[in-house]
Design a protein around this motif. Sequence first.
Motif, PDB file in Angstrom:
ATOM      1  N   ALA A 187    -116.849-130.760 -16.769  1.00 19.88           N
ATOM      2  CA  ALA A 187    -115.828-129.976 -16.078  1.00 19.88           C
ATOM      3  C   ALA A 187    -115.847-130.245 -14.582  1.00 19.88           C
ATOM      4  O   ALA A 187    -114.783-130.311 -13.935  1.00 19.88           O
ATOM      5  CB  ALA A 187    -116.044-128.486 -16.356  1.00 19.88           C
ATOM      6  N   GLY A 188    -117.034-130.425 -14.021  1.00 19.18           N
ATOM      7  CA  GLY A 188    -117.144-130.714 -12.594  1.00 19.18           C
ATOM      8  C   GLY A 188    -116.530-132.054 -12.233  1.00 19.18           C
ATOM      9  O   GLY A 188    -115.888-132.197 -11.178  1.00 19.18           O
ATOM     10  N   THR A 189    -116.723-133.034 -13.099  1.00 20.10           N
ATOM     11  CA  THR A 189    -116.130-134.352 -12.852  1.00 20.10           C
ATOM     12  C   THR A 189    -114.612-134.287 -12.893  1.00 20.10           C
ATOM     13  O   THR A 189    -113.920-134.852 -12.039  1.00 20.10           O
ATOM     14  CB  THR A 189    -116.634-135.366 -13.901  1.00 20.10           C
ATOM     15  OG1 THR A 189    -118.057-135.439 -13.834  1.00 20.10           O
ATOM     16  CG2 THR A 189    -116.041-136.747 -13.640  1.00 20.10           C
ATOM     17  N   VAL A 190    -114.084-133.580 -13.890  1.00 18.85           N
ATOM     18  CA  VAL A 190    -112.630-133.432 -13.972  1.00 18.85           C
ATOM     19  C   VAL A 190    -112.111-132.631 -12.776  1.00 18.85           C
ATOM     20  O   VAL A 190    -111.044-132.936 -12.233  1.00 18.85           O
ATOM     21  CB  VAL A 190    -112.222-132.769 -15.301  1.00 18.85           C
ATOM     22  CG1 VAL A 190    -110.711-132.529 -15.344  1.00 18.85           C
ATOM     23  CG2 VAL A 190    -112.643-133.638 -16.483  1.00 18.85           C
ATOM     24  N   LYS A 191    -112.867-131.643 -12.337  1.00 21.17           N
ATOM     25  CA  LYS A 191    -112.472-130.868 -11.159  1.00 21.17           C
ATOM     26  C   LYS A 191    -112.327-131.785  -9.944  1.00 21.17           C
ATOM     27  O   LYS A 191    -111.361-131.660  -9.167  1.00 21.17           O
ATOM     28  CB  LYS A 191    -113.509-129.783 -10.884  1.00 21.17           C
ATOM     29  CG  LYS A 191    -113.155-128.855  -9.733  1.00 21.17           C
ATOM     30  CD  LYS A 191    -114.171-127.720  -9.625  1.00 21.17           C
ATOM     31  CE  LYS A 191    -113.751-126.718  -8.550  1.00 21.17           C
ATOM     32  NZ  LYS A 191    -114.682-125.554  -8.508  1.00 21.17           N
ATOM     33  N   ASP A 192    -113.255-132.709  -9.785  1.00 13.13           N
ATOM     34  CA  ASP A 192    -113.169-133.663  -8.680  1.00 13.13           C
ATOM     35  C   ASP A 192    -111.943-134.555  -8.819  1.00 13.13           C
ATOM     36  O   ASP A 192    -111.259-134.860  -7.831  1.00 13.13           O
ATOM     37  CB  ASP A 192    -114.432-134.518  -8.622  1.00 13.13           C
ATOM     38  CG  ASP A 192    -115.666-133.736  -8.171  1.00 13.13           C
ATOM     39  OD1 ASP A 192    -115.488-132.646  -7.571  1.00 13.13           O
ATOM     40  OD2 ASP A 192    -116.789-134.198  -8.439  1.00 13.13           O
ATOM     41  N   LEU A 193    -111.658-134.987 -10.043  1.00 15.71           N
ATOM     42  CA  LEU A 193    -110.482-135.837 -10.279  1.00 15.71           C
ATOM     43  C   LEU A 193    -109.193-135.072  -9.985  1.00 15.71           C
ATOM     44  O   LEU A 193    -108.211-135.660  -9.521  1.00 15.71           O
ATOM     45  CB  LEU A 193    -110.495-136.330 -11.722  1.00 15.71           C
ATOM     46  CG  LEU A 193    -111.555-137.393 -12.049  1.00 15.71           C
ATOM     47  CD1 LEU A 193    -111.717-137.546 -13.562  1.00 15.71           C
ATOM     48  CD2 LEU A 193    -111.199-138.729 -11.415  1.00 15.71           C
ATOM     49  N   ILE A 194    -109.201-133.771 -10.251  1.00 18.23           N
ATOM     50  CA  ILE A 194    -108.045-132.941  -9.924  1.00 18.23           C
ATOM     51  C   ILE A 194    -107.874-132.852  -8.411  1.00 18.23           C
ATOM     52  O   ILE A 194    -106.755-132.965  -7.878  1.00 18.23           O
ATOM     53  CB  ILE A 194    -108.186-131.548 -10.561  1.00 18.23           C
ATOM     54  CG1 ILE A 194    -108.027-131.648 -12.086  1.00 18.23           C
ATOM     55  CG2 ILE A 194    -107.153-130.573  -9.983  1.00 18.23           C
ATOM     56  CD1 ILE A 194    -108.316-130.359 -12.832  1.00 18.23           C
ATOM     57  N   LYS A 195    -108.977-132.690  -7.681  1.00 17.01           N
ATOM     58  CA  LYS A 195    -108.915-132.649  -6.222  1.00 17.01           C
ATOM     59  C   LYS A 195    -108.367-133.960  -5.657  1.00 17.01           C
ATOM     60  O   LYS A 195    -107.676-133.974  -4.630  1.00 17.01           O
ATOM     61  CB  LYS A 195    -110.306-132.382  -5.647  1.00 17.01           C
ATOM     62  CG  LYS A 195    -110.815-130.971  -5.874  1.00 17.01           C
ATOM     63  CD  LYS A 195    -112.223-130.799  -5.315  1.00 17.01           C
ATOM     64  CE  LYS A 195    -112.748-129.385  -5.558  1.00 17.01           C
ATOM     65  NZ  LYS A 195    -114.150-129.223  -5.069  1.00 17.01           N
ATOM     66  N   GLU A 196    -108.672-135.071  -6.336  1.00 16.85           N
ATOM     67  CA  GLU A 196    -108.208-136.385  -5.896  1.00 16.85           C
ATOM     68  C   GLU A 196    -106.774-136.668  -6.298  1.00 16.85           C
ATOM     69  O   GLU A 196    -106.193-137.681  -5.885  1.00 16.85           O
ATOM     70  CB  GLU A 196    -109.134-137.469  -6.468  1.00 16.85           C
ATOM     71  CG  GLU A 196    -110.557-137.397  -5.937  1.00 16.85           C
ATOM     72  CD  GLU A 196    -111.534-138.243  -6.752  1.00 16.85           C
ATOM     73  OE1 GLU A 196    -111.060-139.152  -7.476  1.00 16.85           O
ATOM     74  OE2 GLU A 196    -112.745-137.993  -6.681  1.00 16.85           O
ATOM     75  N   GLY A 197    -106.191-135.807  -7.124  1.00 16.55           N
ATOM     76  CA  GLY A 197    -104.807-135.991  -7.544  1.00 16.55           C
ATOM     77  C   GLY A 197    -104.613-136.929  -8.707  1.00 16.55           C
ATOM     78  O   GLY A 197    -103.470-137.178  -9.117  1.00 16.55           O
ATOM     79  N   LYS A 198    -105.692-137.423  -9.290  1.00 17.92           N
ATOM     80  CA  LYS A 198    -105.569-138.342 -10.428  1.00 17.92           C
ATOM     81  C   LYS A 198    -105.357-137.593 -11.743  1.00 17.92           C
ATOM     82  O   LYS A 198    -104.861-138.171 -12.717  1.00 17.92           O
ATOM     83  CB  LYS A 198    -106.821-139.220 -10.527  1.00 17.92           C
ATOM     84  CG  LYS A 198    -106.981-140.150  -9.328  1.00 17.92           C
ATOM     85  CD  LYS A 198    -108.259-140.958  -9.418  1.00 17.92           C
ATOM     86  CE  LYS A 198    -108.406-141.855  -8.183  1.00 17.92           C
ATOM     87  NZ  LYS A 198    -109.662-142.643  -8.235  1.00 17.92           N
ATOM     88  N   VAL A 199    -105.767-136.341 -11.784  1.00 20.41           N
ATOM     89  CA  VAL A 199    -105.598-135.469 -12.939  1.00 20.41           C
ATOM     90  C   VAL A 199    -105.000-134.157 -12.440  1.00 20.41           C
ATOM     91  O   VAL A 199    -105.333-133.698 -11.342  1.00 20.41           O
ATOM     92  CB  VAL A 199    -106.952-135.211 -13.639  1.00 20.41           C
ATOM     93  CG1 VAL A 199    -106.808-134.174 -14.740  1.00 20.41           C
ATOM     94  CG2 VAL A 199    -107.510-136.513 -14.201  1.00 20.41           C
ATOM     95  N   LEU A 200    -104.116-133.558 -13.228  1.00 21.47           N
ATOM     96  CA  LEU A 200    -103.500-132.291 -12.820  1.00 21.47           C
ATOM     97  C   LEU A 200    -104.052-131.086 -13.574  1.00 21.47           C
ATOM     98  O   LEU A 200    -104.181-130.008 -13.010  1.00 21.47           O
ATOM     99  CB  LEU A 200    -101.982-132.364 -13.009  1.00 21.47           C
ATOM    100  CG  LEU A 200    -101.263-133.502 -12.270  1.00 21.47           C
ATOM    101  CD1 LEU A 200     -99.758-133.366 -12.424  1.00 21.47           C
ATOM    102  CD2 LEU A 200    -101.652-133.548 -10.793  1.00 21.47           C
TER     103      LEU A 200
END
Length: 378
Positions: free
Chosen positions: A185-198
């Motif tokens: 979940a933390g990794t996906v949270k980072d990807l969301i912050k980067e805009g690669k995942v919504l």
Amino acid sequence: MGKSNKNSRRKFIQQSAIAGVGLMFIPNVISAFGKESRSTLENNKKMNIEMGTRQLGKLQVSTLGAGCMSISANYGAAAKIEEGIKTIRTAYENGITFFDTAEVYGPFTNEKLAGEALAPFRDNVSIATKFGFDINGNSKSGGLNSRPDHIRKVVEESLVRLRTDRIDLLYQHRVDPNVPIEDVAGTVKDLIKEGKVLHFGLSEANVSTIRKAHAVQSISAIQTEYSFMERSVEKNGVLALCEELGIGFVPWGPVGMGYLTGQLNANTVFDPKYDGRSNFERFTPQNLAANMPIVNLLKDFASKKNATASQVALAWLLAQKPFIVPIPGTRNIPHFKENLGATDIQLTAADLQELEAGFSKLKVNGGRMNAKEMAVCE
């Protein structure tokens, strides 16, 4: 990442996709449909065809989604690329804005197909894909892999195959017992912050895992098999937890992996080379016959509604909770249009009681998948 940088990156990727750069993409076959089809796609964007919407957490999608998997894998040999593109675009033309794929479908070819088909109207749709398997060559024989570095690698490769700069909904396909869900979940949270995942989702996860993941990064959707004949999520607390936490629910196999269409019977042959159902308990000749009373119940009820068994099965799911978005999959356009009719069926409380009374007298024969598949479901 700043808003201007995101927009610049998005513009660059979209322009690159249109230009057709990169030999790793499926050959562009848009031209096979001619100028008339291009015009049709543009007109449909302007028409803003509506079929109603539902919420998956904070993600708004069409009331029904489209499962893309069966076009490329698991339910028979892959369809021709042109056929797959036409099916996906027909879904969009009829109001579907939510499309589900995964790297493991094919593997890889289904994401490429979805990216090719959806490129002309990428900003008007939501794409869901998944990570979680360690893919060796043309199979998932490497087992599960949700290590943070692997998640990032999969996301970058999926973005290329999907011809996009962001994934609207990213699921963990199966929970990896060797990686703490908090790290996932933390990794996906980072990807969301980067805009690669919504948005973030989990597939085939249990109540405990969902709670732990949601505490780190809010979950928009849970995906698990759920249908008129497969109701495990009603008993194991997953559906209730989604309601408690405001999480959407996406049933895969909403018409019983094709069984509730009424088109299968004890004489149906499933090619073990291409069709995963060939070694599932419910699809043995004996169980195909033994479960036919369930199909007959739906057919008999459907006849009173001037509908089909498939339509009633999907309407039943839609009536269970307002946050449920089924994703029936097909490569057959008439079947797809049949599925759309489910949104026109309004089941009353009396209708639901009648269906439940009939189902309560029946037995579901056979487990929903084989032991190997169930071993990676929580």
